[in-house]
Scaffold this motif. Structure first.
Motif, PDB file in Angstrom:
ATOM      1  N   ILE A 170       0.853  -1.184   0.000  1.00 22.76           N
ATOM      2  CA  ILE A 170       0.000   0.000   0.000  1.00 22.76           C
ATOM      3  C   ILE A 170       0.893   1.239   0.000  1.00 22.76           C
ATOM      4  CG2 ILE A 170      -1.717   1.340   1.276  1.00 22.76           C
ATOM      5  CD1 ILE A 170      -2.881  -1.187   0.155  1.00 22.76           C
ATOM      6  N   VAL A 171       0.620   2.165  -0.918  1.00 23.29           N
ATOM      7  CA  VAL A 171       1.299   3.458  -0.944  1.00 23.29           C
ATOM      8  C   VAL A 171       0.265   4.512  -0.561  1.00 23.29           C
ATOM      9  CG1 VAL A 171       2.497   5.165  -2.345  1.00 23.29           C
ATOM     10  CG2 VAL A 171       2.929   2.723  -2.710  1.00 23.29           C
ATOM     11  N   ALA A 172       0.484   5.180   0.560  1.00 26.24           N
ATOM     12  CA  ALA A 172      -0.434   6.209   1.057  1.00 26.24           C
ATOM     13  C   ALA A 172       0.241   7.564   0.897  1.00 26.24           C
ATOM     14  CB  ALA A 172      -0.791   5.949   2.517  1.00 26.24           C
ATOM     15  N   ASP A 173      -0.268   8.367  -0.046  1.00 24.20           N
ATOM     16  CA  ASP A 173       0.339   9.653  -0.369  1.00 24.20           C
ATOM     17  C   ASP A 173      -0.361  10.764   0.405  1.00 24.20           C
ATOM     18  OD1 ASP A 173       1.681  11.758  -1.499  1.00 24.20           O
ATOM     19  OD2 ASP A 173       0.716  11.614  -3.461  1.00 24.20           O
ATOM     20  N   GLU A 174       0.303  11.271   1.432  1.00 25.23           N
ATOM     21  CA  GLU A 174      -0.261  12.323   2.298  1.00 25.23           C
ATOM     22  C   GLU A 174      -1.697  11.972   2.714  1.00 25.23           C
ATOM     23  OE1 GLU A 174       1.374  14.651   3.588  1.00 25.23           O
ATOM     24  OE2 GLU A 174       3.025  15.258   2.280  1.00 25.23           O
ATOM     25  N   PRO A 175      -1.893  10.831   3.389  1.00 27.14           N
ATOM     26  CA  PRO A 175      -3.254  10.368   3.678  1.00 27.14           C
ATOM     27  C   PRO A 175      -3.980  11.172   4.742  1.00 27.14           C
ATOM     28  CG  PRO A 175      -1.661   8.957   4.771  1.00 27.14           C
ATOM     29  CD  PRO A 175      -0.871   9.912   3.909  1.00 27.14           C
ATOM     30  N   THR A 176      -3.298  12.110   5.409  1.00 31.48           N
ATOM     31  CA  THR A 176      -3.951  12.864   6.488  1.00 31.48           C
ATOM     32  C   THR A 176      -4.199  14.326   6.128  1.00 31.48           C
ATOM     33  OG1 THR A 176      -1.814  13.412   7.515  1.00 31.48           O
ATOM     34  CG2 THR A 176      -2.871  11.362   8.207  1.00 31.48           C
ATOM     35  N   THR A 177      -3.951  14.706   4.866  1.00 30.05           N
ATOM     36  CA  THR A 177      -4.142  16.103   4.460  1.00 30.05           C
ATOM     37  C   THR A 177      -5.595  16.532   4.657  1.00 30.05           C
ATOM     38  OG1 THR A 177      -2.374  15.968   2.827  1.00 30.05           O
ATOM     39  CG2 THR A 177      -3.991  17.718   2.543  1.00 30.05           C
ATOM     40  N   GLY A 178      -5.789  17.635   5.376  1.00 32.25           N
ATOM     41  CA  GLY A 178      -7.118  18.186   5.560  1.00 32.25           C
ATOM     42  C   GLY A 178      -7.959  17.518   6.628  1.00 32.25           C
ATOM     43  N   ALA A 189      -4.003   4.543  12.493  1.00 28.66           N
ATOM     44  CA  ALA A 189      -4.293   3.255  13.128  1.00 28.66           C
ATOM     45  C   ALA A 189      -4.692   2.215  12.089  1.00 28.66           C
ATOM     46  CB  ALA A 189      -5.399   3.421  14.170  1.00 28.66           C
ATOM     47  N   GLU A 190      -5.454   2.633  11.066  1.00 28.32           N
ATOM     48  CA  GLU A 190      -5.849   1.719  10.003  1.00 28.32           C
ATOM     49  C   GLU A 190      -4.636   1.269   9.183  1.00 28.32           C
ATOM     50  OE1 GLU A 190      -7.955  -0.588   7.241  1.00 28.32           O
ATOM     51  OE2 GLU A 190      -8.381   0.068   9.299  1.00 28.32           O
ATOM     52  N   LEU A 191      -3.718   2.185   8.884  1.00 30.53           N
ATOM     53  CA  LEU A 191      -2.510   1.816   8.156  1.00 30.53           C
ATOM     54  C   LEU A 191      -1.643   0.871   8.985  1.00 30.53           C
ATOM     55  CD1 LEU A 191      -1.561   5.237   6.531  1.00 30.53           C
ATOM     56  CD2 LEU A 191      -2.562   3.243   5.398  1.00 30.53           C
ATOM     57  N   ARG A 192      -1.596   1.096  10.281  1.00 29.41           N
ATOM     58  CA  ARG A 192      -0.840   0.201  11.152  1.00 29.41           C
ATOM     59  C   ARG A 192      -1.452  -1.202  11.166  1.00 29.41           C
ATOM     60  NH1 ARG A 192       4.112  -0.390  12.227  1.00 29.41           N
ATOM     61  NH2 ARG A 192       3.639  -2.561  11.841  1.00 29.41           N
ATOM     62  N   ARG A 193      -2.790  -1.251  11.116  1.00 28.19           N
ATOM     63  CA  ARG A 193      -3.461  -2.547  11.086  1.00 28.19           C
ATOM     64  C   ARG A 193      -3.119  -3.300   9.802  1.00 28.19           C
ATOM     65  NH1 ARG A 193      -7.447  -5.080   8.925  1.00 28.19           N
ATOM     66  NH2 ARG A 193      -8.132  -3.300   7.678  1.00 28.19           N
ATOM     67  N   LEU A 194      -3.029  -2.584   8.688  1.00 22.96           N
ATOM     68  CA  LEU A 194      -2.658  -3.214   7.434  1.00 22.96           C
ATOM     69  C   LEU A 194      -1.261  -3.824   7.518  1.00 22.96           C
ATOM     70  CD1 LEU A 194      -4.014  -0.580   4.881  1.00 22.96           C
ATOM     71  CD2 LEU A 194      -5.071  -2.754   5.545  1.00 22.96           C
ATOM     72  N   CYS A 195      -0.336  -3.115   8.168  1.00 23.82           N
ATOM     73  CA  CYS A 195       1.006  -3.677   8.388  1.00 23.82           C
ATOM     74  C   CYS A 195       0.934  -4.934   9.230  1.00 23.82           C
ATOM     75  CB  CYS A 195       1.901  -2.651   9.073  1.00 23.82           C
ATOM     76  SG  CYS A 195       2.418  -1.302   8.045  1.00 23.82           S
ATOM     77  N   ASP A 196       0.185  -4.856  10.313  1.00 20.67           N
ATOM     78  CA  ASP A 196       0.087  -5.996  11.228  1.00 20.67           C
ATOM     79  C   ASP A 196      -0.573  -7.192  10.562  1.00 20.67           C
ATOM     80  OD1 ASP A 196       1.291  -4.398  13.104  1.00 20.67           O
ATOM     81  OD2 ASP A 196      -0.583  -3.819  14.100  1.00 20.67           O
ATOM     82  N   ASP A 197      -1.367  -6.937   9.510  1.00 24.37           N
ATOM     83  CA  ASP A 197      -1.970  -8.030   8.733  1.00 24.37           C
ATOM     84  C   ASP A 197      -1.020  -8.601   7.694  1.00 24.37           C
ATOM     85  OD1 ASP A 197      -4.317  -7.872  10.134  1.00 24.37           O
ATOM     86  OD2 ASP A 197      -5.393  -6.705   8.622  1.00 24.37           O
ATOM     87  N   GLY A 198       0.186  -8.040   7.601  1.00 20.28           N
ATOM     88  CA  GLY A 198       1.196  -8.602   6.710  1.00 20.28           C
ATOM     89  C   GLY A 198       1.507  -7.796   5.470  1.00 20.28           C
ATOM     90  N   ARG A 199       0.845  -6.668   5.271  1.00 15.81           N
ATOM     91  CA  ARG A 199       1.134  -5.845   4.105  1.00 15.81           C
ATOM     92  C   ARG A 199       2.345  -4.949   4.360  1.00 15.81           C
ATOM     93  NH1 ARG A 199      -4.471  -6.214   3.973  1.00 15.81           N
ATOM     94  NH2 ARG A 199      -5.374  -6.708   1.930  1.00 15.81           N
ATOM     95  N   ALA A 200       2.987  -4.540   3.284  1.00 16.24           N
ATOM     96  CA  ALA A 200       4.004  -3.499   3.352  1.00 16.24           C
ATOM     97  C   ALA A 200       3.315  -2.171   3.068  1.00 16.24           C
ATOM     98  CB  ALA A 200       5.101  -3.758   2.321  1.00 16.24           C
ATOM     99  N   VAL A 201       3.650  -1.142   3.844  1.00 17.99           N
ATOM    100  CA  VAL A 201       2.993   0.158   3.709  1.00 17.99           C
ATOM    101  C   VAL A 201       4.052   1.245   3.604  1.00 17.99           C
ATOM    102  CG1 VAL A 201       1.462   1.851   4.783  1.00 17.99           C
ATOM    103  CG2 VAL A 201       0.944  -0.591   4.974  1.00 17.99           C
TER     104      VAL A 201
END
Length: 302
Positions: A170-178, A189-201
């Protein structure tokens, strides 16, 4: 799945000028890990993301390599033709969470219609409702048009679209803007969960507080170059590069002292260290460009 970026450079050719957007980037990202690429706006972070997905305009020249390694035959994203990127990479191997999600949604179609189309194009059998549930959306949220979505809802729709093909990266480009701080924390927290599920972020952000919540490693970018690579914990307790220290000192929770001066224009980068005019440690040695060369920091005085 592992991403290995080796000597990646991006140049934009303009009438009478050349923009050095990314210069000799090198890093690795493994499954189950999150790398945060941080730095001031305009340093080349988002260009890096678009280069990995082959989404740069026609006036861009990309050199180097970006290996996506999930087995016996690594794929070089830089050398891959558009057909391979479109049919095998985007959405299937790499999911993109774009900056300003609401602006990337089709304004005249509901979120449900856009999720359904994405699932259909990727050959997935899941329903939009199931995908929405995984992203924290209610079924009736999907029947709204983009202008009817709050910032948090639009972010969740973007997350659902990025996950539609179950990509390992997963590539998240400035996911918190605005977003306000509670939504920033929820997104991280959602991106961290994706990592913990085995994805690279790979998270691209200028928000160091958000990066601290999610990252395992930090890559600091300045004026097109990565100047420091570090594990997250030692970085936030004692960064090595003076620019990294300046970024942390500018946080309200720390000294709240901005870095003096401005970054150089990417069309007129100096031969030596680009941070020299703003650096409190600068000496004559900084007239020569410091390189990583297997180290974790590009600085003569780190």
């Amino acid at each position: 799945m592992k991403l290995r970026v080796d000597g990646l450079s991006v140049r934009f050719h303009l009438p009478g000028a050349e923009v050095h957007a990314v210069t000799d980037a090198r890093f690795e990202l493994r499954e189950g890990r999150c790398l945060a690429l941080v730095g001031e706006s305009g340093c080349g972070k988002s260009v890096m993301a678009h280069a990995l997905l082959g989404l740069l305009p026609g006036n861009a020249t990309v050199t180097g390599h970006a290996w996506l390694d999930g087995g016996d035959d690594p794929l070089d994203l830089v050398a891959a033709p558009e057909k391979v990127l479109a049919r095998q990479v985007r959405g299937r191997l790499i999911g993109l969470i774009p900056q300003s999600p609401a602006a990337h949604l089709t304004p005249v179609r509901t979120a449900r219609a856009q999720l359904a189309e994405t699932l259909r194009e990727l050959g997935r059998t899941e329903t939009p409702d199931l995908l929405a549930d995984r992203a924290g959306l209610r079924p009736d949220d999907l029947d709204r048009y983009p202008h009817q979505l709050s910032g948090g809802m639009a972010q969740r729709v973007a997350n659902a679209l990025a996950l539609a093909g179950d990509p390992p990266l997963i590539v998240a480009d400035e996911p918190t803007t605005g977003l306000d701080r509670p939504l920033v924390d929820a997104t991280m927290a959602e991106l961290r969960r994706l990592c913990d599920d085995g994805r690279a972020v790979l998270v691209i952000t200028h928000d160091l507080r958000a990066a601290e919540r999610v990252a395992d490693e930090i890559a600091v970018m300045y004026a097109s170059r990565i100047v420091e690579l570090s594990q997250a914990e030692p970085f936030f307790s004692g960064p090595l590069h003076p620019y990294s220290r300046g970024l942390l000192d500018a946080l309200p929770s720390r000294r709240f002292v901005p870095i003096p001066g401005r970054p150089p224009e990417l069309t007129r980068l100096p031969d030596g260290c680009a941070f020299l005019p703003r650096c409190p440690l600068a000496t004559a040695a900084c007239e020569d460009q410091p390189l990583m060369n297997g180290k974790k920091v590009a600085c003569h005085h780190a």
